[in-house]
Design an enzyme around this catalytic site. Sequence first.
Site, PDB file in Angstrom:
ATOM      1  N   ARG A 237       0.112  -3.108   1.609  1.00 23.63           N
ATOM      2  CA  ARG A 237       0.049  -4.256   0.701  1.00 23.63           C
ATOM      3  C   ARG A 237      -1.409  -4.647   0.501  1.00 23.63           C
ATOM      4  O   ARG A 237      -2.180  -4.739   1.473  1.00 23.63           O
ATOM      5  CB  ARG A 237       0.819  -5.453   1.282  1.00 23.63           C
ATOM      6  CG  ARG A 237       2.338  -5.337   1.210  1.00 23.63           C
ATOM      7  CD  ARG A 237       2.861  -5.407  -0.224  1.00 23.63           C
ATOM      8  NE  ARG A 237       4.315  -5.294  -0.325  1.00 23.63           N
ATOM      9  CZ  ARG A 237       4.988  -4.164  -0.505  1.00 23.63           C
ATOM     10  NH1 ARG A 237       4.359  -3.015  -0.620  1.00 23.63           N
ATOM     11  NH2 ARG A 237       6.309  -4.175  -0.603  1.00 23.63           N
ATOM     12  N   GLU A 266      -2.333  -7.296  -8.043  1.00 22.22           N
ATOM     13  CA  GLU A 266      -1.778  -6.166  -8.781  1.00 22.22           C
ATOM     14  C   GLU A 266      -1.207  -6.703 -10.082  1.00 22.22           C
ATOM     15  O   GLU A 266      -0.552  -7.752 -10.034  1.00 22.22           O
ATOM     16  CB  GLU A 266      -0.678  -5.469  -7.980  1.00 22.22           C
ATOM     17  CG  GLU A 266      -1.238  -4.655  -6.848  1.00 22.22           C
ATOM     18  CD  GLU A 266      -0.175  -3.922  -6.018  1.00 22.22           C
ATOM     19  OE1 GLU A 266       1.003  -3.933  -6.426  1.00 22.22           O
ATOM     20  OE2 GLU A 266      -0.530  -3.370  -4.980  1.00 22.22           O
ATOM     21  N   HIS A 285      -0.056   1.613  -7.125  1.00 22.64           N
ATOM     22  CA  HIS A 285       1.123   1.348  -6.279  1.00 22.64           C
ATOM     23  C   HIS A 285       2.263   2.340  -6.587  1.00 22.64           C
ATOM     24  O   HIS A 285       3.337   1.948  -7.041  1.00 22.64           O
ATOM     25  CB  HIS A 285       1.600  -0.102  -6.479  1.00 22.64           C
ATOM     26  CG  HIS A 285       2.412  -0.610  -5.317  1.00 22.64           C
ATOM     27  ND1 HIS A 285       2.398  -1.920  -4.904  1.00 22.64           N
ATOM     28  CD2 HIS A 285       3.280   0.015  -4.475  1.00 22.64           C
ATOM     29  CE1 HIS A 285       3.216  -2.083  -3.878  1.00 22.64           C
ATOM     30  NE2 HIS A 285       3.759  -0.908  -3.597  1.00 22.64           N
TER      31      HIS A 285
HETATM   32  C1  DGY Z   1       7.936  -0.800  -0.857  1.00 19.46           C
HETATM   33  O1  DGY Z   1       9.040  -0.223  -0.815  1.00 19.46           O
HETATM   34  O2  DGY Z   1       7.701  -1.828  -0.208  1.00 19.46           O
HETATM   35  C2  DGY Z   1       6.911  -0.175  -1.728  1.00 19.46           C
HETATM   36  O3  DGY Z   1       5.673  -0.772  -1.601  1.00 19.46           O
HETATM   37  C3  DGY Z   1       7.365  -0.244  -3.165  1.00 19.46           C
HETATM   38  O4  DGY Z   1       7.223  -1.555  -3.600  1.00 19.46           O
END
Ligand code: DGY
Length: 323
Positions: A237, A266, A285
Site C-alpha cells: 500500500r 493513487e 497497482h
Molecule cells: C489487494 O488485493 O489488496 C490488491 O492490492 C488489489 O487491490
Amino acid sequence: MKVYITRIIPSIGVDILKEAGIEVVEWAEKRDLTQEELIAHCKECDALLSVGSNKIDHHFLNESSHLKVIALLSVGYDRVDVAEATRLRIPIGNTPDVLSNATADIAFLLMLAASRKAFYMHKKILNGEWGFHDPTVDLGIEIYGKTLGIWGLGKIGLEMAKRCAGAYKMKVIYCNRHNNPHAEKEVNATKVSFDELLEQSDVLSIHTGLTDETRGRFNKDAFSKMKSSSIFVNTARGAIHNEEDLTEALKNGTIWGAGLDVTDPEPMHATNPLLNMPNVAVLPHIGSATKKARDAMAVIAAENIVAGLQGKQLPHIVNHELY
Ligand code: DGY
C-alpha cells in the site's frame, strides 16, 4: 436476494452468484461511485461486492447496517472499519492467497526494473535517445547473491522470497511481529529487528497490510538507516511509505532506487518527479492483474457473498470474531 457490485467483474464470479439465485446489479460506469451514491444503491440490496477504493467506513456501515455481507475483491481491507462492521455484525470477506504469485511477480519485476533502470531506458528509446554507446553511463546494479529484506513475511512475501532465494541466491531476512517458521524453513529466512532490516537489506520489499502501525513507517528516518546502494520495493500500500521522503531519499542518494506498484495518492499524477528518475520503476497497482488471479478473486468474492446471504460462515472472512 440482491447484490450490488461496484465494477464489472470477471463473469466467472457473476455466474456463481446467479446460479445461487442472487440478483446481480453492477456499476458499469468508468468512474468511482461517490460514497452517497454507493449508500443509495446499497439501500436496494442485501449484499455488497466492493471493488476499488470505496470507503467502507463508520458512516457507510451505519447507513448500510442492513447488509448481510460485504465481500471485497482484494486481500487488503484497509478501507474497511472492521471493528464497526463487527459491532454491526456484518461479515467482511476478502480474497487471500490467490493473488500471491501474481503480486510477488510484480515485486520481483520492479526490483529488477529499478536495478537496471529498465523503465527509464525504455523511455529513452521512445524519446529517440538510443544513440551513441557510452560504456560508463546509465549503469545498473546486480542483485544476484545480495540480501533481500521483507517487511511483513506472509504469503506474498514468501513468494517474493522464494523467487529471490531460488533464482538469485539471495539471503533472506525479515521483520514480522511473529516468527514465520514455515518461511524460515522454506527460504532459510532470518528474523531481524526493524532497524536491522533497514541496515542490512540490499533490496527491501514491503508485504504488510496498511494499519495504524505501518502507515508512513518508511519515512525520512527509516530511509536514512538504509544502505545508499539499496532498492526499496512497495507492492503493498502506498501509504506505508511517505512519498515526499522517498523522493528526497532518492534525489539525494540516501537510497539507490525504488520499485513501486502502489503510490500515495493513487492514481499517481503524471508530473510526479518519481516517474522521471532513472532508478525508479512505477506501475499502476497491477499486482493482482492476471487473468488467473482476477478470476480466482472473483470466485472467492462471489462465494463469500453466497455464504453470507445464506447465513453461513464466509469461506474467507476478515472479522473472524463474528463466528
Ligand atoms: C489487494 O488485493 O489488496 C490488491 O492490492 C488489489 O487491490
